[in-house]
Design a protein around this motif. Structure first.
Motif, short mmCIF file in Angstrom:
data_model
loop_
_atom_site.label_atom_id
_atom_site.label_comp_id
_atom_site.label_asym_id
_atom_site.label_seq_id
_atom_site.Cartn_x
_atom_site.Cartn_y
_atom_site.Cartn_z
N ARG A 69 -21.04 -62.55 -20.30
CA ARG A 69 -22.30 -61.94 -19.83
C ARG A 69 -23.36 -61.96 -20.92
NH1 ARG A 69 -21.14 -56.07 -17.55
NH2 ARG A 69 -23.40 -56.05 -17.42
N LEU A 70 -22.94 -61.72 -22.16
CA LEU A 70 -23.90 -61.73 -23.26
C LEU A 70 -24.51 -63.12 -23.44
CD1 LEU A 70 -25.29 -60.16 -25.50
CD2 LEU A 70 -23.40 -60.81 -27.03
N HIS A 71 -23.66 -64.14 -23.33
CA HIS A 71 -24.13 -65.50 -23.62
C HIS A 71 -24.91 -66.11 -22.48
CE1 HIS A 71 -20.51 -65.01 -26.41
NE2 HIS A 71 -21.60 -64.55 -26.97
N ALA A 72 -25.02 -65.36 -21.39
CA ALA A 72 -25.95 -65.76 -20.32
C ALA A 72 -27.39 -65.42 -20.72
CB ALA A 72 -25.57 -65.07 -19.01
N LEU A 73 -27.56 -64.62 -21.75
CA LEU A 73 -28.90 -64.17 -22.14
C LEU A 73 -29.50 -65.11 -23.20
CD1 LEU A 73 -28.41 -60.30 -22.47
CD2 LEU A 73 -29.09 -61.64 -20.46
N ARG A 82 -28.54 -68.76 -27.46
CA ARG A 82 -27.94 -67.60 -26.78
C ARG A 82 -27.96 -66.38 -27.69
NH1 ARG A 82 -28.49 -68.47 -21.96
NH2 ARG A 82 -30.15 -69.71 -22.86
N VAL A 83 -27.95 -65.17 -27.09
CA VAL A 83 -27.76 -63.96 -27.90
C VAL A 83 -26.29 -63.91 -28.33
CG1 VAL A 83 -27.87 -61.44 -28.01
CG2 VAL A 83 -29.53 -62.69 -26.60
N LEU A 84 -26.05 -63.78 -29.63
CA LEU A 84 -24.69 -63.60 -30.16
C LEU A 84 -24.57 -62.21 -30.77
CD1 LEU A 84 -24.24 -66.97 -32.14
CD2 LEU A 84 -23.85 -66.53 -29.71
N HIS A 85 -23.40 -61.61 -30.64
CA HIS A 85 -23.13 -60.31 -31.26
C HIS A 85 -22.48 -60.50 -32.64
CE1 HIS A 85 -20.85 -56.61 -32.02
NE2 HIS A 85 -21.62 -55.97 -31.16
N LEU A 86 -21.54 -61.42 -32.70
CA LEU A 86 -20.84 -61.82 -33.93
C LEU A 86 -19.96 -60.71 -34.55
CD1 LEU A 86 -23.46 -64.23 -35.59
CD2 LEU A 86 -21.55 -64.77 -34.06
N ASP A 119 -22.44 -51.58 -32.29
CA ASP A 119 -22.35 -52.23 -33.60
C ASP A 119 -22.99 -53.63 -33.61
OD1 ASP A 119 -21.71 -52.37 -36.25
OD2 ASP A 119 -19.54 -52.32 -35.99
N TRP A 120 -24.30 -53.65 -33.42
CA TRP A 120 -25.04 -54.90 -33.25
C TRP A 120 -25.65 -55.43 -34.54
CZ3 TRP A 120 -25.60 -57.60 -28.57
CH2 TRP A 120 -24.96 -57.00 -27.47
N ALA A 121 -25.16 -54.97 -35.70
CA ALA A 121 -25.80 -55.33 -36.98
C ALA A 121 -25.81 -56.84 -37.25
CB ALA A 121 -25.08 -54.61 -38.12
N ASN A 122 -24.85 -57.59 -36.69
CA ASN A 122 -24.77 -59.03 -36.97
C ASN A 122 -25.43 -59.89 -35.90
OD1 ASN A 122 -23.23 -58.30 -39.15
ND2 ASN A 122 -21.27 -58.87 -38.22
N ALA A 123 -26.11 -59.29 -34.93
CA ALA A 123 -26.64 -60.06 -33.81
C ALA A 123 -27.49 -61.24 -34.30
CB ALA A 123 -27.46 -59.17 -32.88
N ALA A 124 -27.39 -62.35 -33.59
CA ALA A 124 -28.07 -63.58 -34.00
C ALA A 124 -28.29 -64.45 -32.77
CB ALA A 124 -27.22 -64.33 -35.03
N LEU A 162 -19.45 -69.58 -30.37
CA LEU A 162 -19.14 -69.07 -31.71
C LEU A 162 -18.65 -67.62 -31.65
CD1 LEU A 162 -19.11 -69.55 -34.76
CD2 LEU A 162 -21.51 -68.83 -34.84
N ASP A 163 -19.14 -66.86 -30.68
CA ASP A 163 -18.78 -65.45 -30.58
C ASP A 163 -17.29 -65.25 -30.26
OD1 ASP A 163 -20.13 -63.08 -31.14
OD2 ASP A 163 -21.37 -63.15 -29.35
#
Ligand code: ADP
Ligand code: MG
Length: 182
Positions: free
Chosen positions: A56-60, A74-78, A96-101, A107-108
């Protein structure tokens, strides 16, 4: 968090931001990690929920202000693993979105697997088997060739993390990937 929230992705509501401090809506419920430890019979279910949170995240599409991590938009949380999911009353939410990229979605999940492999360094033999079983189940929800293709970058990223101990790094670099052959 507001960007993904506005697009229907499950995160705690951001109440306020002050410098580096965030005030978030409190979500009641255990982390997915604690829920797993409480009932190991639910490994397959939790792994499926986590995989769906990745998909769902990588649809964004990523906004242009996110740091880039290689190719892809894509939005990544990482850092999207069971300790960063709260199993809330209205469903799972991601913290805990500190690494979002911004980057390539695959990759996620590859990084989630690398993180789980480092966790095996501190686990008892039984728990090591449960971690492998969780990884196998999680991996089954992704294209195996793509996932394997992303593993070297994910392992390198994880190995370079300053919070990873020597023991964890050795575990990660010496591990077979418990994911299906392509
Ligand atoms: N919105 C929230 N509602 C309830 N508990 C939260 C919330 N955000 C974080 N927590 C709790 O705080 C812990 C740590 O939060 P997290 O953002 O993952 O920081 P870190 O992993 O860097 O310590 C989580 O495991 C969870 O127990
Ligand atoms: Mg966390």
């Amino acid at each position: 968090m507001r960007y993904v929230h506005a697009r229907g992705y499950p995160v705690p509501r951001v109440v306020s931001v002050s410098g580096a401090d965030l005030t978030l809506e409190k979500v009641d419920g255990p982390t997915m990690q604690d829920a797993l430890m409480a009932d190991l019979g639910l490994i397959g279910e939790h792994a499926a929920v986590l995989a769906e949170l990745h998909h769902r995240l990588h649809a964004l599409e990523a906004p242009d202000w996110l740091p880039r991590r290689g190719q892809g938009d894509r939005v990544l949380h990482l850092d999207l693993h069971p300790r960063n999911v709260i199993v809330g009353p209205a469903g799972p939410v991601v913290i805990d979105w500190a690494n979002a990229a911004a980057g390539s979605g695959v990759l996620d999940p590859a990084l989630m697997i690398a993180i789980a492999l480092t966790a095996k360094a501190n686990a008892e033999p039984m728990e090591r088997r449960h971690i492998d079983s969780f990884i196998r189940s999680f991996a089954s929800h992704f294209d195996a060739a793509e996932l394997r293709g992303a593993m070297p970058e994910a392992v390198a990223l994880r190995a370079a993390d300053a919070n990873v101990t020597e023991k964890e790094r050795a575990e990660l670099l010496g591990s077979e990937w418990p994911i299906p052959e392509a």
